[in-house]
Design a protein around this motif. Structure first.
Motif, PDB file in Angstrom:
ATOM      1  N   GLU A 191      18.430  18.926  -9.279  1.00  0.00           N
ATOM      2  CA  GLU A 191      18.373  20.226  -8.592  1.00  0.00           C
ATOM      3  C   GLU A 191      19.780  20.751  -8.302  1.00  0.00           C
ATOM      4  O   GLU A 191      20.154  21.014  -7.155  1.00  0.00           O
ATOM      5  CB  GLU A 191      17.536  20.111  -7.313  1.00  0.00           C
ATOM      6  N   GLN A 197      15.423   7.134  -2.201  1.00  0.00           N
ATOM      7  CA  GLN A 197      14.141   7.288  -1.511  1.00  0.00           C
ATOM      8  C   GLN A 197      13.231   6.075  -1.686  1.00  0.00           C
ATOM      9  O   GLN A 197      12.183   6.001  -1.054  1.00  0.00           O
ATOM     10  CB  GLN A 197      13.447   8.566  -1.993  1.00  0.00           C
ATOM     11  N   LYS A 215       4.593  11.796   4.664  1.00  0.00           N
ATOM     12  CA  LYS A 215       4.431  12.873   3.676  1.00  0.00           C
ATOM     13  C   LYS A 215       4.271  12.164   2.332  1.00  0.00           C
ATOM     14  O   LYS A 215       5.243  11.847   1.648  1.00  0.00           O
ATOM     15  CB  LYS A 215       5.677  13.763   3.687  1.00  0.00           C
ATOM     16  N   TYR A 256       3.144  11.302  -1.522  1.00  0.00           N
ATOM     17  CA  TYR A 256       3.006  11.961  -2.822  1.00  0.00           C
ATOM     18  C   TYR A 256       2.304  11.080  -3.860  1.00  0.00           C
ATOM     19  O   TYR A 256       1.920  11.557  -4.915  1.00  0.00           O
ATOM     20  CB  TYR A 256       4.391  12.282  -3.393  1.00  0.00           C
ATOM     21  N   GLU A 264       9.470  16.956 -11.952  1.00  0.00           N
ATOM     22  CA  GLU A 264       8.945  16.793 -10.590  1.00  0.00           C
ATOM     23  C   GLU A 264       7.870  17.837 -10.364  1.00  0.00           C
ATOM     24  O   GLU A 264       8.089  19.024 -10.614  1.00  0.00           O
ATOM     25  CB  GLU A 264      10.030  17.008  -9.526  1.00  0.00           C
ATOM     26  N   ALA A 294      12.570  13.447   0.917  1.00  0.00           N
ATOM     27  CA  ALA A 294      13.979  13.850   0.851  1.00  0.00           C
ATOM     28  C   ALA A 294      14.364  14.705   2.056  1.00  0.00           C
ATOM     29  O   ALA A 294      15.393  14.476   2.694  1.00  0.00           O
ATOM     30  CB  ALA A 294      14.245  14.624  -0.434  1.00  0.00           C
ATOM     31  N   SER A 295      13.531  15.686   2.398  1.00  0.00           N
ATOM     32  CA  SER A 295      13.941  16.636   3.432  1.00  0.00           C
ATOM     33  C   SER A 295      13.749  16.099   4.842  1.00  0.00           C
ATOM     34  O   SER A 295      14.595  16.308   5.701  1.00  0.00           O
ATOM     35  CB  SER A 295      13.167  17.944   3.272  1.00  0.00           C
TER      36      SER A 295
HETATM   37  C1  BG6 Z   1      12.865  17.600  -4.666  1.00  0.00           C
HETATM   38  C2  BG6 Z   1      13.743  16.387  -4.713  1.00  0.00           C
HETATM   39  O1  BG6 Z   1      13.583  18.564  -4.000  1.00  0.00           O
HETATM   40  O2  BG6 Z   1      11.674  17.545  -3.950  1.00  0.00           O
HETATM   41  C3  BG6 Z   1      13.069  15.087  -4.336  1.00  0.00           C
HETATM   42  O3  BG6 Z   1      14.367  16.274  -5.955  1.00  0.00           O
HETATM   43  C4  BG6 Z   1      12.136  15.334  -3.181  1.00  0.00           C
HETATM   44  O4  BG6 Z   1      14.068  14.159  -4.055  1.00  0.00           O
HETATM   45  C5  BG6 Z   1      11.061  16.305  -3.616  1.00  0.00           C
HETATM   46  O5  BG6 Z   1      11.587  14.188  -2.638  1.00  0.00           O
HETATM   47  C6  BG6 Z   1      10.012  16.593  -2.554  1.00  0.00           C
HETATM   48  O6  BG6 Z   1      10.613  16.994  -1.365  1.00  0.00           O
HETATM   49  P1  BG6 Z   1      10.338  16.275   0.026  1.00  0.00           P
HETATM   50  O7  BG6 Z   1      11.294  16.867   0.958  1.00  0.00           O
HETATM   51  O8  BG6 Z   1       8.926  16.558   0.338  1.00  0.00           O
HETATM   52  O9  BG6 Z   1      10.562  14.827  -0.215  1.00  0.00           O
END
Ligand code: BG6
Length: 483
Positions: A188, A17, A443, A445, A381, A436-437
């Protein structure tokens, strides 16, 4: 009272990522490199929306495009890591969670020796971390197995992948034994049934019996995790190896016993990966689930012994949101969550992406996990994906993010005061990165803004958000100053 001295504050990122550089210095393609930009993941059919097909993989292999395949470009951490780690140092990080891209060391997964340029890159990254007294926390598999293994073996459904993963891990242990003490095996690990391709390299249309392949893959990952835990302890004396779970906290929608039962059953499956790795054996209810669903999972006596003898040192987990369950799905409004779709809790607010915000759920999660496992815990996380605005003077006023973290930290500290042994906390993610999704950049963080949009346009410059200064104070006061 409060957090212990030496509490490992920090942040978490994953190679696929952030790094970019998907096809240089000998790196082979990984499953992440064929993941497409999907801004509109359908709440009702998460699995289908984030998945891939043989056809989509084939199409991806015929292009070098990085616009539609954002994980190929990441945030260019591969070249900008000194600047980023310096900023993490400024934040006062005690630890940084990164992952090592398997296909940067073993481009197809089948090579006998690791790619020296891959080793060199991570050596430099660790060196940079140590410069700022940042302790590395390394995930060995974070949704980035070599694509070749997915195509040739249908990923982890094939037992032969265990030995290839072991070779990769052992190389990491030998090469980085002086640099890294804390390791996590599979990110995960419980997500195999939720997104089998990213998590286990399973291409659903290649499977005759998908559920069977998914649970067989689970089993192979458990065995691999146990074996490399053993290897790590041997190669790096004093090292600590943890499992990494998705803490999908679920509540009954009401006191109707049928709702309570539905939620209980869901939690049995949510916990099963942790149970295997901490207790060293399968929960009887899960073995019965296999039987009832006609799943014939190959679990040998030797496997059982390996699992029993090589349990984890600590339990790490991600926590973002919670869901509610009802025996009657018609009673529920659905909402998105971390790799799931679940019942929406009317008592909670949601983020821009529909994930509920539930700080007390973090306390509940810590208490539940500690009560169940009696092992040190590590939150690796937690965070909030939000739309940020960069002002003309290059600031981001992200009070919403500060509020999110403040409330979660308050509850985390209450759990510690209640007796939970907590090793540390790494936010997801300290710097904006590709989701990731959905593979979105929008999006966001981070405490650090990255000037890059969903299509990869932008200067890639880094800017500190308001939350940067706030988190710095939190760390400096070891969680005492949350104002
Ligand atoms: C977790 C993963 O599921 O959530 C990360 O380990 C991921 O890789 C994080 O980035 C947040 O999810 P997303 O889909 O908002 O990036």
């Amino acid at each position: 009272m409060g957090l212990k001295k030496g509490f490992l504050w920090g942040g978490a990122i994953a190679a696929n990522q952030v790094e970019g550089a998907w096809n240089i210095d000998g790196k082979g393609p990984s499953v992440a490199d064929v993941a497409t930009y999907k801004p509109n993941v359908d709440v009702k059919d998460y699995k289908k929306q984030v998945g891939v097909t043989s056809e989509s993989i084939d199409k991806a292999l015929h292009t070098k495009d990085t616009e539609y395949y954002p994980k190929r470009r990441g945030i260019d951490f591969y070249h900008r890591y000194p600047e980023d780690i310096k900023l993490f140092g400024e934040l006062g990080f005690k630890t940084l969670r990164i992952s090592i891209a398997w296909s940067r060391l073993f481009p197809t997964g089948e090579e006998k020796e690791a790619n020296p340029l891959g080793i060199k890159f991570y050596k430099k990254v660790f060196h940079e971390m140590h410069k700022y007294n940042i302790e590395p926390l390394v995930t060995l598999s974070h949704y980035e197995m070599p694509l070749y293994l997915a195509i040739k073996y249908n990923g982890w459904s094939d037992r032969r992948v265990i030995s290839m993963f072991r070779r990769f891990c052992d190389s990491c242990f030998y090469e980085f034994k002086d640099d890294v003490k804390y390791w996590l095996t599979f990110n995960e690990i419980d997500s195999v049934t939720r997104h089998p391709f990213t998590s286990a390299g399973i291409i659903p249309d290649e499977s005759e019996n998908l559920l069977q392949d998914e649970y067989q893959a689970f089993h192979h990952q458990f065995v691999a995790s146990a074996l490399v835990t053993k290897d790590c302890h041997k190669i790096i004396p004093g090292s600590k190896v943890g499992c990494m779970l998705t803490k999908l906290t679920d509540y009954p929608n009401s006191s109707d016993p049928r709702d309570v039962l539905t939620s209980f059953n869901k939690n049995v499956m949510n916990y099963f990966a942790g149970d295997v790795q901490v207790f060293g054996e399968y929960p009887p209810l899960v073995l019965n689930f296999f039987k009832k669903n006609n799943l014939h999972i190959e679990i040998t006596d030797k496997d059982r012994q390996i699992l029993r003898n090589n349990t984890v040192d600590f339990v790490s987990f991600s926590y973002y949101m919670s869901t509610v369950s009802s025996y009657d799905k018609g009673n529920l409004e659905l909402t998105a969550g971390n790799t799931i779709v679940g019942g929406k809790n009317p008592h909670l607010k949601t983020t821009d992406w529909g994930w509920t915000v539930d700080p007390i759920g973090l306390r509940i999660s810590l208490l539940e996990l500690y009560d169940r496992y009696h092992k040190p815990l590590f939150i690796v996380e937690n965070g909030m994906g939000a739309k940020d605005t960069l002002t003309d003077d290059k600031k981001v006023h992200d009070d919403y993010r500060i509020d999110y973290f403040r409330e979660h930290f308050r509850e985390m500290i209450k759990a510690v005061d209640a007796g939970v042994d907590l090793m540390g906390y790494t936010s997801w993610a300290p710097i904006d990165l590709v989701s990731a999704s959905t593979s979105q950049m929008s999006k966001r963080y981070g405490f650090i803004y990255v000037d890059e949009d969903d299509l990869g346009k932008g200067t890639l410059n880094r800017y500190k958000k308001d939350s940067f200064d706030w988190y710095q104070k939190v760390i400096a006061s070891n969680g005492k100053n949350l104002d």
